[in-house]
Motif scaffolding. Structure first.
Motif, short mmCIF file in Angstrom:
data_model
loop_
_atom_site.label_atom_id
_atom_site.label_comp_id
_atom_site.label_asym_id
_atom_site.label_seq_id
_atom_site.Cartn_x
_atom_site.Cartn_y
_atom_site.Cartn_z
N GLY A 108 53.30 43.29 38.93
CA GLY A 108 52.85 42.06 39.57
C GLY A 108 52.09 42.30 40.86
N TYR A 109 52.52 43.26 41.64
CA TYR A 109 51.83 43.56 42.90
C TYR A 109 50.47 44.22 42.64
N CYS A 110 50.35 44.96 41.52
CA CYS A 110 49.04 45.51 41.16
C CYS A 110 48.07 44.39 40.84
N LYS A 111 48.57 43.36 40.17
CA LYS A 111 47.72 42.21 39.85
C LYS A 111 47.26 41.50 41.13
N ARG A 112 48.18 41.37 42.09
CA ARG A 112 47.80 40.76 43.38
C ARG A 112 46.79 41.63 44.11
N ALA A 113 47.01 42.93 44.09
CA ALA A 113 46.13 43.87 44.80
C ALA A 113 44.75 43.92 44.16
N HIS A 114 44.67 43.66 42.86
CA HIS A 114 43.39 43.79 42.16
C HIS A 114 42.33 42.87 42.77
N GLY A 115 42.72 41.63 43.04
CA GLY A 115 41.77 40.70 43.65
C GLY A 115 41.39 41.12 45.06
N GLU A 116 42.35 41.67 45.79
CA GLU A 116 42.07 42.13 47.16
C GLU A 116 41.09 43.30 47.15
N VAL A 117 41.32 44.23 46.22
CA VAL A 117 40.44 45.40 46.12
C VAL A 117 39.03 44.97 45.70
N SER A 118 38.94 44.05 44.74
CA SER A 118 37.63 43.56 44.29
C SER A 118 36.87 42.91 45.44
N LYS A 119 37.57 42.11 46.23
CA LYS A 119 36.95 41.46 47.40
C LYS A 119 36.51 42.51 48.41
N LEU A 120 37.32 43.53 48.59
CA LEU A 120 36.99 44.60 49.53
C LEU A 120 35.71 45.31 49.12
N LEU A 121 35.58 45.61 47.83
CA LEU A 121 34.38 46.30 47.34
C LEU A 121 33.14 45.43 47.49
N GLU A 122 33.29 44.14 47.23
CA GLU A 122 32.15 43.22 47.33
C GLU A 122 31.73 43.03 48.78
N THR A 123 32.70 42.91 49.67
CA THR A 123 32.42 42.66 51.08
C THR A 123 31.84 43.88 51.77
N ASP A 124 32.41 45.04 51.49
CA ASP A 124 32.02 46.25 52.22
C ASP A 124 30.77 46.91 51.62
N GLY A 125 30.80 47.17 50.34
CA GLY A 125 29.63 47.76 49.69
C GLY A 125 29.46 49.26 49.88
N ASN A 126 30.35 49.88 50.62
CA ASN A 126 30.21 51.32 50.87
C ASN A 126 31.53 52.05 50.62
N ILE A 127 32.27 51.55 49.62
CA ILE A 127 33.56 52.15 49.27
C ILE A 127 33.51 52.68 47.84
N ARG A 128 33.92 53.89 47.68
CA ARG A 128 34.04 54.52 46.36
C ARG A 128 35.46 54.29 45.84
N LEU A 129 35.59 53.68 44.68
CA LEU A 129 36.90 53.36 44.11
C LEU A 129 37.21 54.31 42.95
N ILE A 130 38.41 54.85 42.96
CA ILE A 130 38.89 55.66 41.84
C ILE A 130 40.17 55.01 41.32
N VAL A 131 40.22 54.76 40.02
CA VAL A 131 41.38 54.13 39.39
C VAL A 131 42.13 55.16 38.56
N LYS A 132 43.43 55.28 38.82
CA LYS A 132 44.26 56.22 38.08
C LYS A 132 45.33 55.46 37.30
N GLU A 133 45.34 55.65 36.00
CA GLU A 133 46.29 54.99 35.12
C GLU A 133 47.66 55.64 35.27
N PHE A 134 48.63 54.84 35.74
CA PHE A 134 49.97 55.36 36.00
C PHE A 134 51.01 54.40 35.42
N PRO A 135 51.15 54.36 34.10
CA PRO A 135 52.09 53.42 33.47
C PRO A 135 53.54 53.86 33.62
N ILE A 136 54.31 53.09 34.38
CA ILE A 136 55.69 53.48 34.66
C ILE A 136 56.70 52.37 34.35
N LEU A 137 56.21 51.23 33.85
CA LEU A 137 57.10 50.08 33.67
C LEU A 137 57.41 49.80 32.20
#
Length: 249
Positions: A108-137
């Motif tokens: 659930g917190y990943c889902k909340r963070a997803h919107g925050e990260v998307s907004k961060l990338l759109e607002t800043d424009g100079n951030i490199r994002l790396i996504v790592k799949e870590f299924p633990i639930l």
């Protein structure tokens, strides 16, 4: 003069600021130790705030130690964190700050963070994002990650991003029929993706990310690496932006 008369409240207070090695109880007699313990107890009962002050100092030291340990772990594993050769890279691939996220689609917190990260990338424009799949639930998390990794391998990064965005907005159980429907809605070749899900290549990506997480002592999601620092847990957009600014100096 006995210890009982010389050990004042101020002296007891001073003991809490002394290194443990500076007070050797073994050199006291049984009577002196008994008096000492009584004085300490009396002082703490009269000044309970000292206990909280000591707890706060301990927590601060532990936090500082954790930060230093995290910095060392990021440095020691930098190549695997930032250049593993298979994790999705988004945002600005040439950005001056790299943000790495370890995520689980059932978190659930990943889902909340997803919107925050998307907004961060759109607002800043100079951030490199790396996504790592870590299924633990659980099994549903693994199923979703296998489908996502297979999508990346079969259809490429843009299709992976579209699926990642969709999975982060989906509520309810994850099942293969649900993933098929979602993939079809996104225009993906779900048959090819499903055929790839249990392949050695997909397994290797998830296994390597789990091994990296173990090295970094990551036990929950989301976990971020922001440039050279680890952030364990969800952080609102404003605080994340402030952290990015600090990293730029």
């Amino acid at each position: 003069m006995s210890l009982h008369h010389t050990l004042t409240a101020a002296a007891v207070a001073g003991l809490f600021a002394m290194p443990a090695a500076a007070l050797d109880l073994t050199k006291m007699s049984a009577e002196e130790r008994s008096i000492f313990r009584q004085e300490v107890r009396s002082y703490l009962m009269d000044n309970p705030e000292v206990i909280m002050e000591a707890v706060n100092v301990l927590e601060e030291r532990q936090q500082q130690a954790q930060v230093q340990a995290d910095l060392s772990m990021v440095t020691d594993n930098a190549d695997e964190i930032f250049n593993d050769g298979f994790s999705y890279v988004g945002g600005n691939p040439d950005g001056d700050i790299t943000l790495v996220e370890f995520l689980d689609y059932r978190c659930g917190y990943c889902k909340r963070a997803h919107g925050e990260v998307s907004k961060l990338l759109e607002t800043d424009g100079n951030i490199r994002l790396i996504v790592k799949e870590f299924p633990i639930l659980g099994e549903q998390s693994v199923l979703a990650s296998r489908f996502a990794v297979a999508t990346k391998q079969v259809a490429g990064g843009e299709s992976y991003k579209a699926l990642n965005d969709a999975l982060m907005t989906v509520n309810g159980d994850v099942s293969l029929p649900m993933l098929r429907r979602l993939g079809t809605t996104l225009g993906l070749d779900t048959a090819a993706i499903e055929a790839r899900m249990d392949s050695a290549d997909v397994t290797e990506e998830i296994t390597r990310t789990r091994a990296l997480a173990q090295k970094l002592r990551i036990t929950g999601t989301p976990t971020f690496v922001v440039h050279d620092e680890m952030l364990r847990g969800y952080l609102p957009y404003d605080q994340m932006m402030e952290m990015i600014k600090e990293k730029r100096g």
